[in-house]
Motif scaffolding. Structure first.
Motif, PDB file in Angstrom:
ATOM      1  N   ARG A 282      28.293  50.468  45.166  1.00  0.00           N
ATOM      2  CA  ARG A 282      29.432  51.241  45.679  1.00  0.00           C
ATOM      3  C   ARG A 282      29.069  51.976  46.966  1.00  0.00           C
ATOM      4  NH1 ARG A 282      31.466  54.707  40.646  1.00  0.00           N
ATOM      5  NH2 ARG A 282      31.320  56.306  42.262  1.00  0.00           N
ATOM      6  N   GLN A 283      27.876  52.566  46.957  1.00  0.00           N
ATOM      7  CA  GLN A 283      27.389  53.308  48.126  1.00  0.00           C
ATOM      8  C   GLN A 283      27.262  52.403  49.353  1.00  0.00           C
ATOM      9  OE1 GLN A 283      23.825  55.144  46.705  1.00  0.00           O
ATOM     10  NE2 GLN A 283      23.987  56.883  48.049  1.00  0.00           N
ATOM     11  N   GLU A 284      26.649  51.233  49.144  1.00  0.00           N
ATOM     12  CA  GLU A 284      26.470  50.269  50.237  1.00  0.00           C
ATOM     13  C   GLU A 284      27.823  49.757  50.728  1.00  0.00           C
ATOM     14  OE1 GLU A 284      23.802  49.294  51.872  1.00  0.00           O
ATOM     15  OE2 GLU A 284      22.355  50.417  50.682  1.00  0.00           O
ATOM     16  N   PHE A 285      28.745  49.572  49.797  1.00  0.00           N
ATOM     17  CA  PHE A 285      30.080  49.077  50.128  1.00  0.00           C
ATOM     18  C   PHE A 285      30.772  50.050  51.080  1.00  0.00           C
ATOM     19  CE2 PHE A 285      34.409  47.710  49.663  1.00  0.00           C
ATOM     20  CZ  PHE A 285      34.337  46.370  49.272  1.00  0.00           C
ATOM     21  N   ARG A 286      30.714  51.319  50.687  1.00  0.00           N
ATOM     22  CA  ARG A 286      31.330  52.383  51.478  1.00  0.00           C
ATOM     23  C   ARG A 286      30.703  52.429  52.878  1.00  0.00           C
ATOM     24  NH1 ARG A 286      35.721  55.498  51.761  1.00  0.00           N
ATOM     25  NH2 ARG A 286      35.344  55.420  53.965  1.00  0.00           N
ATOM     26  N   LYS A 287      29.379  52.327  52.917  1.00  0.00           N
ATOM     27  CA  LYS A 287      28.622  52.431  54.166  1.00  0.00           C
ATOM     28  C   LYS A 287      28.912  51.249  55.100  1.00  0.00           C
ATOM     29  CE  LYS A 287      24.073  51.653  54.493  1.00  0.00           C
ATOM     30  NZ  LYS A 287      22.747  51.707  53.860  1.00  0.00           N
ATOM     31  N   ASN A 288      28.959  50.039  54.531  1.00  0.00           N
ATOM     32  CA  ASN A 288      29.059  48.837  55.367  1.00  0.00           C
ATOM     33  C   ASN A 288      30.470  48.371  55.677  1.00  0.00           C
ATOM     34  OD1 ASN A 288      26.263  48.774  55.349  1.00  0.00           O
ATOM     35  ND2 ASN A 288      26.158  47.434  53.576  1.00  0.00           N
ATOM     36  N   PHE A 289      31.439  48.765  54.860  1.00  0.00           N
ATOM     37  CA  PHE A 289      32.786  48.242  55.065  1.00  0.00           C
ATOM     38  C   PHE A 289      33.835  49.327  55.284  1.00  0.00           C
ATOM     39  CE2 PHE A 289      30.390  45.155  52.477  1.00  0.00           C
ATOM     40  CZ  PHE A 289      30.279  44.158  53.437  1.00  0.00           C
ATOM     41  N   ALA A 290      33.372  50.554  55.440  1.00  0.00           N
ATOM     42  CA  ALA A 290      34.260  51.669  55.796  1.00  0.00           C
ATOM     43  C   ALA A 290      35.459  51.839  54.866  1.00  0.00           C
ATOM     44  CB  ALA A 290      34.740  51.518  57.247  1.00  0.00           C
ATOM     45  N   LYS A 291      35.300  51.369  53.631  1.00  0.00           N
ATOM     46  CA  LYS A 291      36.315  51.654  52.613  1.00  0.00           C
ATOM     47  C   LYS A 291      35.583  51.617  51.283  1.00  0.00           C
ATOM     48  CE  LYS A 291      38.693  47.958  53.760  1.00  0.00           C
ATOM     49  NZ  LYS A 291      39.572  46.853  53.907  1.00  0.00           N
ATOM     50  N   SER A 292      36.217  52.144  50.241  1.00  0.00           N
ATOM     51  CA  SER A 292      35.495  52.161  48.972  1.00  0.00           C
ATOM     52  C   SER A 292      35.798  50.901  48.164  1.00  0.00           C
ATOM     53  CB  SER A 292      35.880  53.402  48.162  1.00  0.00           C
ATOM     54  OG  SER A 292      37.184  53.243  47.638  1.00  0.00           O
ATOM     55  N   LEU A 293      34.857  50.538  47.325  1.00  0.00           N
ATOM     56  CA  LEU A 293      35.039  49.392  46.435  1.00  0.00           C
ATOM     57  C   LEU A 293      36.282  49.619  45.566  1.00  0.00           C
ATOM     58  CD1 LEU A 293      34.082  46.756  45.117  1.00  0.00           C
ATOM     59  CD2 LEU A 293      32.505  48.103  43.705  1.00  0.00           C
ATOM     60  N   TYR A 294      36.431  50.854  45.103  1.00  0.00           N
ATOM     61  CA  TYR A 294      37.555  51.233  44.242  1.00  0.00           C
ATOM     62  C   TYR A 294      38.893  50.927  44.927  1.00  0.00           C
ATOM     63  CZ  TYR A 294      39.996  54.177  40.768  1.00  0.00           C
ATOM     64  OH  TYR A 294      40.804  54.637  39.758  1.00  0.00           O
ATOM     65  N   GLN A 295      38.997  51.340  46.199  1.00  0.00           N
ATOM     66  CA  GLN A 295      40.261  51.127  46.939  1.00  0.00           C
ATOM     67  C   GLN A 295      40.546  49.636  47.113  1.00  0.00           C
ATOM     68  OE1 GLN A 295      39.123  53.272  50.404  1.00  0.00           O
ATOM     69  NE2 GLN A 295      40.018  55.206  49.733  1.00  0.00           N
ATOM     70  N   MET A 296      39.476  48.879  47.368  1.00  0.00           N
ATOM     71  CA  MET A 296      39.687  47.452  47.604  1.00  0.00           C
ATOM     72  C   MET A 296      40.119  46.733  46.318  1.00  0.00           C
ATOM     73  SD  MET A 296      37.563  45.177  50.221  1.00  0.00           S
ATOM     74  CE  MET A 296      38.149  43.558  50.753  1.00  0.00           C
ATOM     75  N   ILE A 297      39.520  47.123  45.193  1.00  0.00           N
ATOM     76  CA  ILE A 297      39.910  46.523  43.906  1.00  0.00           C
ATOM     77  C   ILE A 297      41.367  46.888  43.606  1.00  0.00           C
ATOM     78  CG2 ILE A 297      39.576  46.646  41.393  1.00  0.00           C
ATOM     79  CD1 ILE A 297      36.553  47.023  41.949  1.00  0.00           C
ATOM     80  N   GLN A 298      41.707  48.148  43.894  1.00  0.00           N
ATOM     81  CA  GLN A 298      43.064  48.635  43.631  1.00  0.00           C
ATOM     82  C   GLN A 298      44.097  47.821  44.413  1.00  0.00           C
ATOM     83  OE1 GLN A 298      43.193  52.830  44.358  1.00  0.00           O
ATOM     84  NE2 GLN A 298      44.396  53.184  42.508  1.00  0.00           N
ATOM     85  N   LYS A 299      43.750  47.518  45.649  1.00  0.00           N
ATOM     86  CA  LYS A 299      44.668  46.810  46.540  1.00  0.00           C
ATOM     87  C   LYS A 299      44.763  45.325  46.179  1.00  0.00           C
ATOM     88  CE  LYS A 299      44.182  45.780  51.170  1.00  0.00           C
ATOM     89  NZ  LYS A 299      43.004  45.097  51.031  1.00  0.00           N
ATOM     90  N   ASP A 300      43.669  44.792  45.631  1.00  0.00           N
ATOM     91  CA  ASP A 300      43.550  43.348  45.490  1.00  0.00           C
ATOM     92  C   ASP A 300      43.866  42.786  44.119  1.00  0.00           C
ATOM     93  OD1 ASP A 300      42.406  42.458  48.133  1.00  0.00           O
ATOM     94  OD2 ASP A 300      41.867  40.795  46.824  1.00  0.00           O
ATOM     95  N   THR A 301      44.019  43.661  43.115  1.00  0.00           N
ATOM     96  CA  THR A 301      44.224  43.177  41.752  1.00  0.00           C
ATOM     97  C   THR A 301      45.405  43.904  41.140  1.00  0.00           C
ATOM     98  OG1 THR A 301      42.670  44.852  40.942  1.00  0.00           O
ATOM     99  CG2 THR A 301      41.749  42.687  41.412  1.00  0.00           C
ATOM    100  N   SER A 302      45.784  43.529  39.915  1.00  0.00           N
ATOM    101  CA  SER A 302      46.936  44.197  39.305  1.00  0.00           C
ATOM    102  C   SER A 302      46.838  44.222  37.782  1.00  0.00           C
ATOM    103  CB  SER A 302      48.219  43.469  39.722  1.00  0.00           C
ATOM    104  OG  SER A 302      48.153  42.134  39.243  1.00  0.00           O
ATOM    105  N   GLY A 303      47.727  44.985  37.180  1.00  0.00           N
ATOM    106  CA  GLY A 303      47.860  45.016  35.717  1.00  0.00           C
ATOM    107  C   GLY A 303      46.639  45.542  34.987  1.00  0.00           C
ATOM    108  N   ASP A 304      46.484  45.057  33.751  1.00  0.00           N
ATOM    109  CA  ASP A 304      45.363  45.513  32.908  1.00  0.00           C
ATOM    110  C   ASP A 304      44.025  45.079  33.497  1.00  0.00           C
ATOM    111  OD1 ASP A 304      46.933  46.718  30.863  1.00  0.00           O
ATOM    112  OD2 ASP A 304      47.467  44.719  30.156  1.00  0.00           O
ATOM    113  N   TYR A 305      44.050  43.945  34.181  1.00  0.00           N
ATOM    114  CA  TYR A 305      42.840  43.435  34.852  1.00  0.00           C
ATOM    115  C   TYR A 305      42.342  44.480  35.860  1.00  0.00           C
ATOM    116  CZ  TYR A 305      40.224  40.215  37.994  1.00  0.00           C
ATOM    117  OH  TYR A 305      39.286  39.594  38.781  1.00  0.00           O
ATOM    118  N   ARG A 306      43.279  45.003  36.649  1.00  0.00           N
ATOM    119  CA  ARG A 306      42.924  46.033  37.625  1.00  0.00           C
ATOM    120  C   ARG A 306      42.416  47.305  36.933  1.00  0.00           C
ATOM    121  NH1 ARG A 306      47.828  48.641  40.524  1.00  0.00           N
ATOM    122  NH2 ARG A 306      47.637  47.163  42.226  1.00  0.00           N
TER     123      ARG A 306
END
Length: 317
Positions: A282-306
């Motif tokens: 998560r830390q590396e994700f934030r550092k290298n891609f200027a967004k959080s892993l959490y936000q990207m999962i939220q944007k990219d998935t849906s429902g109970d899976y998300r």
């Protein structure tokens, strides 16, 4: 491992969890919320205890019930959480080499990132579970230098990290330089041997020295001198030598970037790293891609899976 997002749940009561899961799946409809809340907040050892209690109390197999009651990606994720770590990797490898076509991406990701000790366990479990030799299976489905590098990694004989010999660092850096940039064509074997057998701390020094000698990052040379599956595998090995969490942050980013999501990769990485180093990822994700892993999962998935993935992610950075 203390950098996972999933740790032992306390106070833990396997029977109570088993009863709650049975109730959630019994009769018409399924209470997905209960299922995902329990399975994402217990560690793998506890999930095995729950499965055992489930069988004892109801004479039913928890994984079979999950497969019957759930569907799609959510089902895949919940069933994946129920597999013990080494069985999880062995299963992923088995499916990567099963049937027509081989999934080189899965072979690359697992063999490049696991420690020698983990690799030994995976081979053992593979033999127990499938009564087959993992190396034989992989060599049967791959070829050329890609196959040779996989075989080297499967030996799990990387040198132990016991201090670095600077003269050997210099020597290896020179050998790589001569095998690639200075040569007409490429001596792939030199790359395979050095990247596949030297210790992690030694190779980190070799990469620095290589940069000094050649003026290139080792990644640039691999990119220029090799291609296809071998190139991807060598790059994955180099990235994991530099930083396993950074490698997985990048893997997750590209699984979600652009149109469509590579859910198989997303599930595989989130499940397999949840008790090991997902906090670092998560830390590396934030550092290298200027967004959080959490936000990207939220944007990219849906429902109970998300919901389940976000619980595994364990927080927004």
């Amino acid at each position: 491992y203390t950098r996972g997002t999933v740790t032992a749940f306390s106070p833990f009561d396997a029977r109570a969890d088993a009863e709650a899961l049975r109730k959630a799946m019994k009769g018409m409809g399924t209470d997905e919320e209960t299922v995902l809340t329990i399975l994402t907040s217990r560690n793998n050892a506890q999930r095995q205890e729950i499965a055992s209690a489930f069988k004892t109390l109801f004479g039913r197999d928890l994984v079979d019930d999950l497969k019957k009651e759930l569907t799609g990606k959510f089902e895949t994720l919940m069933v994946s959480l129920m597999r013990p770590a080494y069985i999880f990797d062995a299963h992923a490898l088995k499916h990567a080499i099963k049937g027509a076509g081989t999934n080189e991406k899965v072979l690359t990701e697992i063999l490049a990132s696991r420690t020698p000790a983990e690799m030994q366990q995976i081979k053992q479990v593979y033999l127990q579970e499938y009564e087959a030799n993992l190396e034989d299976k992989i060599t049967g489905e791959t070829s050329g230098h890609f196959q040779r590098m996989l075989v080297v990694l499967l030996q799990a004989n990387r040198d132990p990290d016991v201090g670095v010999d600077e003269s050997l660092v210099e020597q290896d850096a020179q050998v790589l330089f001569r095998a690639g940039e200075l040569k007409w064509g490429t001596d792939e074997e030199k790359f395979i041997t050095i990247l596949g057998t030297r210790s992690v701390s030694h190779l980190r020094r070799v990469f620095d020295k290589y940069m000094t000698i050649s003026g290139f990052q080792i990644e640039e040379t691999i990119d220029r001198e090799t291609s296809g599956d071998l190139e991807k595998l060598l790059l994955a090995v180099v990235k994991c030598i530099r930083s396993v969490p950074a490698y997985f942050a990048e893997t997750l980013y590209y699984a979600m970037k652009g149109a469509g999501t590579d859910d198989d990769t997303l599930i595989r990485v989130m499940v397999s790293r949840s008790e090991i180093d997902l906090l670092d990822i998560r830390q590396e994700f934030r550092k290298n891609f200027a967004k959080s892993l959490y936000q990207m999962i939220q944007k990219d998935t849906s429902g109970d899976y998300r919901k389940a993935l976000l619980l595994l992610c364990g927080g927004d950075d």
